[in-house]
Every structure is written in C-alpha cells, then in structure tokens.
Design an enzyme around this catalytic site. Structure first.
Site, mmCIF file in Angstrom:
data_model
loop_
_atom_site.group_PDB
_atom_site.id
_atom_site.type_symbol
_atom_site.label_atom_id
_atom_site.label_comp_id
_atom_site.label_asym_id
_atom_site.label_seq_id
_atom_site.Cartn_x
_atom_site.Cartn_y
_atom_site.Cartn_z
ATOM 1 N N TYR A 1 0.339 -1.204 0.125
ATOM 2 C CA TYR A 1 0.613 0.163 0.336
ATOM 3 C C TYR A 1 0.812 0.923 -0.130
ATOM 4 C CZ TYR A 1 -3.552 3.164 1.383
ATOM 5 O OH TYR A 1 -4.461 4.269 1.509
ATOM 6 N N ASP B 1 9.270 2.518 0.498
ATOM 7 C CA ASP B 1 8.515 3.265 1.011
ATOM 8 C C ASP B 1 8.352 3.273 2.357
ATOM 9 O OD1 ASP B 1 6.214 4.324 1.748
ATOM 10 O OD2 ASP B 1 4.569 3.292 0.513
ATOM 11 N N LYS C 1 4.296 8.424 8.945
ATOM 12 C CA LYS C 1 3.168 8.351 10.029
ATOM 13 C C LYS C 1 4.429 7.992 11.215
ATOM 14 C CE LYS C 1 0.640 4.363 8.811
ATOM 15 N NZ LYS C 1 0.894 3.743 7.122
HETATM 16 C C1 LIG Z 1 -0.207 4.270 5.888
HETATM 17 C C2 LIG Z 1 0.483 3.843 4.734
HETATM 18 C C3 LIG Z 1 0.732 5.342 3.209
HETATM 19 C C4 LIG Z 1 -0.564 6.068 3.727
HETATM 20 O O1 LIG Z 1 -0.050 7.183 4.642
HETATM 21 P P1 LIG Z 1 -1.546 8.301 5.190
HETATM 22 O O2 LIG Z 1 -1.002 9.216 5.947
HETATM 23 O O3 LIG Z 1 -2.132 7.484 5.766
HETATM 24 O O4 LIG Z 1 -1.560 8.838 3.660
HETATM 25 C C5 LIG Z 1 1.490 4.952 2.748
HETATM 26 N N1 LIG Z 1 2.402 3.594 2.487
HETATM 27 C C6 LIG Z 1 2.938 2.832 3.212
HETATM 28 C C7 LIG Z 1 4.007 2.404 3.511
HETATM 29 C C8 LIG Z 1 1.907 3.243 4.446
HETATM 30 O O5 LIG Z 1 1.837 2.783 6.146
#
Ligand SMILES: *Cc1c(COP(=O)(O)O)cnc(C)c1O
Length: 433
Positions: free
Chosen positions: A150, A245, A273
């Site tokens: 994701y 990511d 995060k």
């Molecule tokens: C949470 C997450 C996102 C998206 O971040 P948001 O702040 O919810 O938009 C993207 N990549 C990874 C790996 C994530 O865990």
C-alpha cells in the site's frame, strides 16, 4: 480493564450510528469501521501511553498506536509539553520556519538514502510526489509495485493494493481511469524473477520500483534474504530508481528504517506516520541530485499550504529525540518478540494453525500455515477465525488491528505486564474459537 466477555458499548453504538449518516460508512478512513471483522466499532474518547479508553469507559491495551506514530506511547508528556509551547506562537505560518530545518536535519542524519527532504502532510502525498519525481527524473512513465503493498490512495497505486483495499477486497477502485493505472506494473512480493521479467518486457520504460521493504499493509511480511539486494541490482542494471516506501517502517524497525536495518540504500524514500509524532506529516527524500528537480529548485511541481507547519514539525522532532535514547529499539524488539512468540505458542497449545513474526516493534500473525512470503500466501489465512479472535480480544480489553491484512505496532509504553495480560487474553479467546 475489561475482563468479562460482554463488552458494554452503548455510547459507541449511538455515536457510530449517528456517524453513518454524516460520513461515508461512519468513518474518515475505511479500516476503522471494522467491516472485515464485523461487530461494533469502538469510538475512542482518549489515549495515553499504551492504552485507549472508549466513550463507554472501557480500557484497552492498544496495539495499533494510531497505526504506528505512537511509538513512544500515546500523548507522551514531553511531546505534549513541546506542542503546548509551540502552540502559543501560532498553528501555521505558510512561510519558512526554523523547525523545518531541525526536523529535516534529523531525518537526513538518520536515513541513509536521504540527502535532501521535502515535507508534506501524509504518506499518500509523499508517495504521489515521489512517483512524479521518479518519472520526472528518468523521463519514463512506468512503475513497478508489489501485490499487497500500500502506497496511499493515489490513483496510480490503487492496483493490487494492501491495507483498506485488501481489507475490503476491492480489486481496484472505481473512479481510477485505466489510462492512469496502465503504467503501473505489479509483481508478487519476494519474487525477483517476476521483476526481472517486467524489466525485460518493458525495456527503457520503467522509471523504478517502489515497495514497502517490510510489508505491513498485507499483514506483516518480511523480505526474503537477498530480495532487497536483488532489487537494488536490477534497478541499477536497468537505469531505474529504487524507492523504499518507509512510511510505516521508517523510525520503526530501526532509527534509520529498513534501509539501515538491511543495509540496502534506495535512491528515494518516503516517510510518514512516526515522523509526525501523531500529527499529519509525510516526507520524501533522497539523493540531492534527484531532489534538486523539485520546485522551486527544479521543474517538478509539488506544494502544500500546511506543509512543514510548526506543530507537526514539533511533534516529529520531539518523537525522534525520544527515540534516540539508547536501548529503545532493543527494548521494542525484545518485548515485541515476547508477544509474537507467546501468541504463536498459545495458538499451538490451543490447536490453531498460525504463523507470524516481528522486526523490532512491528509485528503480525496469520491464521495460516507459514511462512507467508507474499499477498497470495497471506490471503490463505482463515479470515473468519481472525474476525472471531479479534472480537474476543476486544472483549478482553486488547485492541488489535481490525483486519488480518494489517500489521501491529508496539510502543515503548507497553510493559511486560501488558504483554502478560495480552497473552492471557489470547489463551482465553483461542481456547474457545
Ligand atoms: C500508511 C501508509 C501510507 C499512507 O500514508 P497516509 O498518511 O495514510 O496517507 C503509505 N505507505 C505506507 C507503507 C503506509 O503504511
């Protein structure tokens, strides 16, 4: 502490019923609605340390920690104090602010690949921008992502995506034009041959490879030995960029993220995060040569009204300062291992097939025969059993991610006693599944 099996959630029910008329599904982010585990979602009233309290007064040991940011424990007094002080100077400047330098320097010092950084407001934004940058820098339009990974909800990434997309079983989202995702190529996680084949089929067209170096959005799936190194080589050979990511893994599985932990340095990195310490922040960064393409230094446009605002910077700075104290990551690793080892042992004793693992304070387990190498393996998990397990744990005062396809997060505020209580709850619940 709830110890009975009948959770009183009258107020949660009232508030959530009203919410459903006000917001789609009653929430502002899908997984919170408990769709995949069923039952009444819990409406939180307040959080502190390792705990959350709901509007009915029930207390839970929280293993989500607002999906990772609360790594020092919710509402850490030093973070709150710093926020109080900065609040007096205003909430947003829309102009340069010294605190941006401070957090930027901390991120650059910590994350091996990052020589220059741009702050945004969410992980989604960071991933959107990094994709544009990959294309701008290479002059190529295609990108390789992995099934179950994701990268936020931008159109181009809603192809075989994890997290809420996996949870709701949406193949892709309506509203995403085929023309947008035509350039998104997918491969199974941990499958270097599949990546090699994609490069061979699309010579000179692939801008790069983006991945969660440790998957947390299809449940917890670590990289096989050699996978990250193999991607580094393949991208090099093909003149493409490697992008980690690390929105979830950054400052979570090591202070310098997965790239430090595994010794593989990507070209670009996204963060989110934890670097916001519970306020909305994302970031992308990498080699100076590539980052210099971003406006106004270069031609690739990207902007944000609230980006780098003093409150978010402050929560991030204080959180990273707290994390720098020696022994923190060792402690997270030790206590999380106790939890996951304990869970697997309980499962075995109570006759359930389960597998799982952890790296530092990030963990997960599946009701499936292990090991899980990719999303296909993860989907073999017994989702019905997970749903009943989740509800049972909730009734015993343990708040786990309401989906088999999400990782769990430990904080520095969790105690050995919390782990004991969690394992006792797991034993009680699994004995009756
Ligand atoms: C949470 C997450 C996102 C998206 O971040 P948001 O702040 O919810 O938009 C993207 N990549 C990874 C790996 C994530 O865990």
């Amino acid at each position: 502490m709830v110890t009975s099996t009948s959770l009183k959630t009258t107020k949660s029910e009232e508030i959530f019923a009203a919410a459903q008329k006000l917001m789609p599904g009653g929430v502002n982010s899908p997984v919170r609605a408990f769709k995949s585990v069923g039952g009444q979602p819990i409406v939180f009233d307040r959080v502190k340390g390792a705990y959350a309290w709901d509007v009915d007064g029930n207390q839970y040991i929280d293993y989500i920690g607002t999906w990772g940011p609360a790594i020092c424990g919710h509402a850490h007094p030093e973070v709150l104090q710093a926020l109080h002080e900065v609040l007096e100077k205003g909430t947003s400047f829309g102009a340069p602010c010294y605190l941006e330098n401070v957090l930027a320097e901390m991120v650059i010092d910590a994350v091996p690949s990052i020589e220059m950084v741009r702050f945004v407001n969410s992980g989604t934004e960071a991933c959107m921008a990094v994709l544009r940058l990959m294309r701008a820098y290479t002059g190529r339009d295609k990108v390789i992502k992995f099934e179950g990974c994701y990268h936020g909800h931008a159109d181009m990434f809603l192809v075989k995506a994890g997290s809420g997309v996996a949870t709701l079983g949406l193949p892709d989202s309506p509203g995403v034009p085929k023309s947008t995702t035509a350039n998104t190529l997918t491969a199974p996680f941990n499958d270097l041959e599949a990546v090699k084949a994609l490069f061979a089929e699309n010579p000179g067209e692939i801008s790069g490879v983006i991945l969660e170096p440790v998957v947390g959005n299809a449940g917890f799936i670590p990289p096989d030995a050699g996978f990250l190194e193999g991607l580094r080589e393949l991208t090099h050979e093909n003149g493409a960029l490697l992008v980690f990511d690390e929105v979830m893994t950054g400052f979570r599985i090591a202070y310098g993220g997965a790239q430090q932990r595994f010794g593989v340095t990507p070209d670009l990195t996204t963060l989110g995060k934890i670097i916001g310490g519970g306020l909305p922040v994302g970031a992308y960064g990498g080699k100076q040569e590539i980052m210099s393409m971003v406006a106004p230094a270069g031609p690739m446009y990207q902007a944000g009204t609230l980006s780098g605002n003093p409150l978010a910077m402050t929560a991030g700075i204080k959180t990273l300062q707290l994390l720098q104290q020696p022994g923190n990551y060792e402690r997270l690793d030790q206590i999380t291992k106790r939890l996951t080892d304990g869970m697997l042992q309980v499962a075995q004793e109570t006759g359930h097939v389960a597998c799982g693992g952890q790296i530092s304070g990030m963990f997960g387990f599946f009701f499936a025969e292990g090991p899980v190498h990719n999303y296909e393996d993860a989907k073999k998990s017994d989702l019905n059993k997970f749903a009943r397990f989740h509800r049972g744990m909730l009734e015993h005062g343990v708040y786990l991610a309401p989906s088999q396809f999400e990782a769990g997060f430990m904080s520095l505020a969790h105690t050995e006693a919390d782990i004991d209580r969690t394992l006792d709850a797991a034993r009680a619940v699994m004995s009756n599944l």
